[in-house]
Design a protein around this motif. Structure first.
Motif, PDB file in Angstrom:
ATOM      1  N   PHE A 297      44.869  39.355  47.125  1.00  0.00           N
ATOM      2  CA  PHE A 297      44.428  40.537  47.859  1.00  0.00           C
ATOM      3  C   PHE A 297      44.950  40.584  49.291  1.00  0.00           C
ATOM      4  CE2 PHE A 297      40.707  40.222  44.820  1.00  0.00           C
ATOM      5  CZ  PHE A 297      41.171  41.252  44.011  1.00  0.00           C
ATOM      6  N   SER A 298      45.613  39.517  49.717  1.00  0.00           N
ATOM      7  CA  SER A 298      46.130  39.459  51.091  1.00  0.00           C
ATOM      8  C   SER A 298      47.105  40.610  51.332  1.00  0.00           C
ATOM      9  CB  SER A 298      46.837  38.119  51.311  1.00  0.00           C
ATOM     10  OG  SER A 298      47.386  38.075  52.606  1.00  0.00           O
ATOM     11  N   GLY A 299      46.833  41.369  52.371  1.00  0.00           N
ATOM     12  CA  GLY A 299      47.716  42.480  52.729  1.00  0.00           C
ATOM     13  C   GLY A 299      47.423  43.761  51.973  1.00  0.00           C
TER      14      GLY A 299
ATOM     15  N   MET B 146      42.963  48.536  45.934  1.00  0.00           N
ATOM     16  CA  MET B 146      42.167  47.917  44.880  1.00  0.00           C
ATOM     17  C   MET B 146      40.705  48.339  45.026  1.00  0.00           C
ATOM     18  SD  MET B 146      44.493  46.014  43.321  1.00  0.00           S
ATOM     19  CE  MET B 146      43.478  44.936  42.315  1.00  0.00           C
ATOM     20  N   TYR B 147      40.038  48.554  43.891  1.00  0.00           N
ATOM     21  CA  TYR B 147      38.626  48.919  43.894  1.00  0.00           C
ATOM     22  C   TYR B 147      37.849  47.914  43.047  1.00  0.00           C
ATOM     23  CZ  TYR B 147      39.761  53.513  45.858  1.00  0.00           C
ATOM     24  OH  TYR B 147      40.185  54.525  46.677  1.00  0.00           O
ATOM     25  N   GLU B 148      36.784  47.362  43.620  1.00  0.00           N
ATOM     26  CA  GLU B 148      35.952  46.437  42.855  1.00  0.00           C
ATOM     27  C   GLU B 148      35.079  47.218  41.875  1.00  0.00           C
ATOM     28  OE1 GLU B 148      32.963  42.590  43.489  1.00  0.00           O
ATOM     29  OE2 GLU B 148      33.621  43.778  45.221  1.00  0.00           O
ATOM     30  N   VAL B 149      34.894  46.645  40.687  1.00  0.00           N
ATOM     31  CA  VAL B 149      34.097  47.271  39.638  1.00  0.00           C
ATOM     32  C   VAL B 149      32.768  46.521  39.498  1.00  0.00           C
ATOM     33  CG1 VAL B 149      33.962  47.706  37.150  1.00  0.00           C
ATOM     34  CG2 VAL B 149      36.121  48.068  38.365  1.00  0.00           C
TER      35      VAL B 149
ATOM     36  N   GLU C 292      34.867  38.611  39.008  1.00  0.00           N
ATOM     37  CA  GLU C 292      34.984  39.867  39.753  1.00  0.00           C
ATOM     38  C   GLU C 292      35.990  40.754  39.034  1.00  0.00           C
ATOM     39  OE1 GLU C 292      36.138  38.787  43.706  1.00  0.00           O
ATOM     40  OE2 GLU C 292      34.087  38.358  44.337  1.00  0.00           O
ATOM     41  N   LEU C 293      35.646  42.039  38.905  1.00  0.00           N
ATOM     42  CA  LEU C 293      36.505  42.992  38.222  1.00  0.00           C
ATOM     43  C   LEU C 293      37.047  44.018  39.220  1.00  0.00           C
ATOM     44  CD1 LEU C 293      34.229  43.782  35.131  1.00  0.00           C
ATOM     45  CD2 LEU C 293      35.837  41.903  35.418  1.00  0.00           C
ATOM     46  N   TYR C 294      38.294  44.420  39.010  1.00  0.00           N
ATOM     47  CA  TYR C 294      38.921  45.402  39.897  1.00  0.00           C
ATOM     48  C   TYR C 294      39.811  46.335  39.092  1.00  0.00           C
ATOM     49  CZ  TYR C 294      37.621  42.246  43.712  1.00  0.00           C
ATOM     50  OH  TYR C 294      36.922  41.459  44.586  1.00  0.00           O
TER      51      TYR C 294
ATOM     52  N   PHE D 231      43.206  31.848  44.635  1.00  0.00           N
ATOM     53  CA  PHE D 231      44.219  32.758  44.098  1.00  0.00           C
ATOM     54  C   PHE D 231      43.895  34.209  44.441  1.00  0.00           C
ATOM     55  CE2 PHE D 231      45.828  35.730  40.974  1.00  0.00           C
ATOM     56  CZ  PHE D 231      47.169  35.370  40.891  1.00  0.00           C
ATOM     57  N   SER D 232      42.614  34.613  44.252  1.00  0.00           N
ATOM     58  CA  SER D 232      42.260  36.008  44.514  1.00  0.00           C
ATOM     59  C   SER D 232      42.417  36.350  45.995  1.00  0.00           C
ATOM     60  CB  SER D 232      40.830  36.296  44.046  1.00  0.00           C
ATOM     61  OG  SER D 232      39.887  35.536  44.773  1.00  0.00           O
ATOM     62  N   LYS D 233      42.088  35.389  46.874  1.00  0.00           N
ATOM     63  CA  LYS D 233      42.268  35.631  48.312  1.00  0.00           C
ATOM     64  C   LYS D 233      43.734  35.888  48.622  1.00  0.00           C
ATOM     65  CE  LYS D 233      38.267  32.918  49.828  1.00  0.00           C
ATOM     66  NZ  LYS D 233      37.804  31.694  50.528  1.00  0.00           N
TER      67      LYS D 233
END
Length: 305
Positions: free
Chosen positions: A297-299, A256-259, A245-247, A292-294
């Protein structure tokens, strides 16, 4: 042989994958592995992945110190990365093997000249416009970026305001990118923009730096090349091209924006909330659904596809 056929057709992505497959067979023949590494370095070079190409050339030279093609390829990579002192050293090493090798003789001469010019350039005070012209590439003006609706954030220094010669040090939650000097956005012969792009892997505190990312190239195409082989730090084997996943981060809003990996670099740069900082687009890369990603991105507010 398959890799060589793709290479002749200038299909460098498939050539790279074929050479990588050959290396994965671990044949135990050091000379053959040196050839595979050198050929993969050539494919990486043509894709603009000069650092990866250099790494392959270094490994090939370790396996076969007299392999002239590996030395020539390594010297070429150093030239593209503007490491002129290192390029000279590689040329001299090759010329000890063959003092009449034309490519090395010419490259050695060119590296000497560029090193001398670089020393003169760094030792004098010149204005920004002349500094841009000395790179030997078409200067990218603000009008070119405005036409494409690309937003550039300039980082003013204490004395003058200018686009950085390399990468500013980027900090994301204490994770520093370091620096990669010498690469700049430039126009190619067709009038397309070629960008240096930084990929950050926060989970492992690693980076990839692509020197030449064509604005019309898709992210997935680069990921297929970059992860043709698993990186040594990916012990869990999660970083596969289709499992990423790219951001990008909107620092002003702390969002954050997903790419979309199928999107081109230009499509991402034209996003209303994408701002190019220090002349180098930056993308964060995570393994899909990783713990890790969860946590990362928390908060945070995340705009997903």
């Amino acid at each position: 042989n398959e890799g060589n056929e793709y290479f002749k057709e200038k299909d460098y992505g498939r050539a790279l994958a074929a050479y990588s497959e050959g290396l994965r067979r671990r044949c135990g023949d050091a000379e053959l592995d040196a050839v595979l590494l050198t050929n993969r370095a050539a494919a990486q070079f043509h894709l603009g992945n000069y650092r990866s190409a250099l790494n392959d050339a270094i490994q090939a030279k370790k396996l076969k110190p007299t392999h002239l093609k590996a030395i020539i390829r390594g010297a070429l990579c150093h030239m593209e990365l503007k490491n002129f002192v290192e390029a000279i050293a590689w040329c001299e090493e090759g010329l000890q093997i063959d003092s009449k090798e034309k490519k090395l003789v010419e490259m050695r001469h060119k590296a000497d000249k560029l090193k001398e010019l670089e020393g003169t350039f760094l030792g004098t005070q010149t204005d920004f416009s002349s500094r841009r012209k000395c790179q030997g590439r078409a200067v990218v003006g603000s009008d070119v970026l405005c036409e494409r609706n690309i937003k550039l954030v300039l980082e003013p220094s204490d004395e003058e305001e200018e686009v950085s010669d390399g990468l500013a040090e980027i900090s994301l939650d204490g994770f520093h990118s370091g620096s990669a000097m010498g690469a700049k956005v430039h126009l190619d012969a067709d009038g397309s923009l070629i960008w240096p792009v930084l990929f950050l892997y926060p989970e492992h505190e690693q980076t990839d730096f692509t020197v030449a990312f064509h604005e019309s190239s898709r992210f997935i195409d680069h990921l297929m090349v970059m992860f043709a082989e698993l990186p040594p730090w990916d012990l869990e084997k999660k970083y596969l091209p289709n499992n990423l996943e790219l951001y990008f981060e909107d620092e002003e809003r702390e969002e954050m924006y997903e790419v979309n990996p199928e999107h081109t670099l230009l499509q991402v740069l034209q996003h209303e909330r994408y701002f190019v900082k220090a002349g180098t687009p930056t993308v964060l890369v995570f393994a899909k659904r990783s713990p890790f990603s969860k946590k990362y991105f928390s908060g945070k507010k995340v705009h997903r596809l």
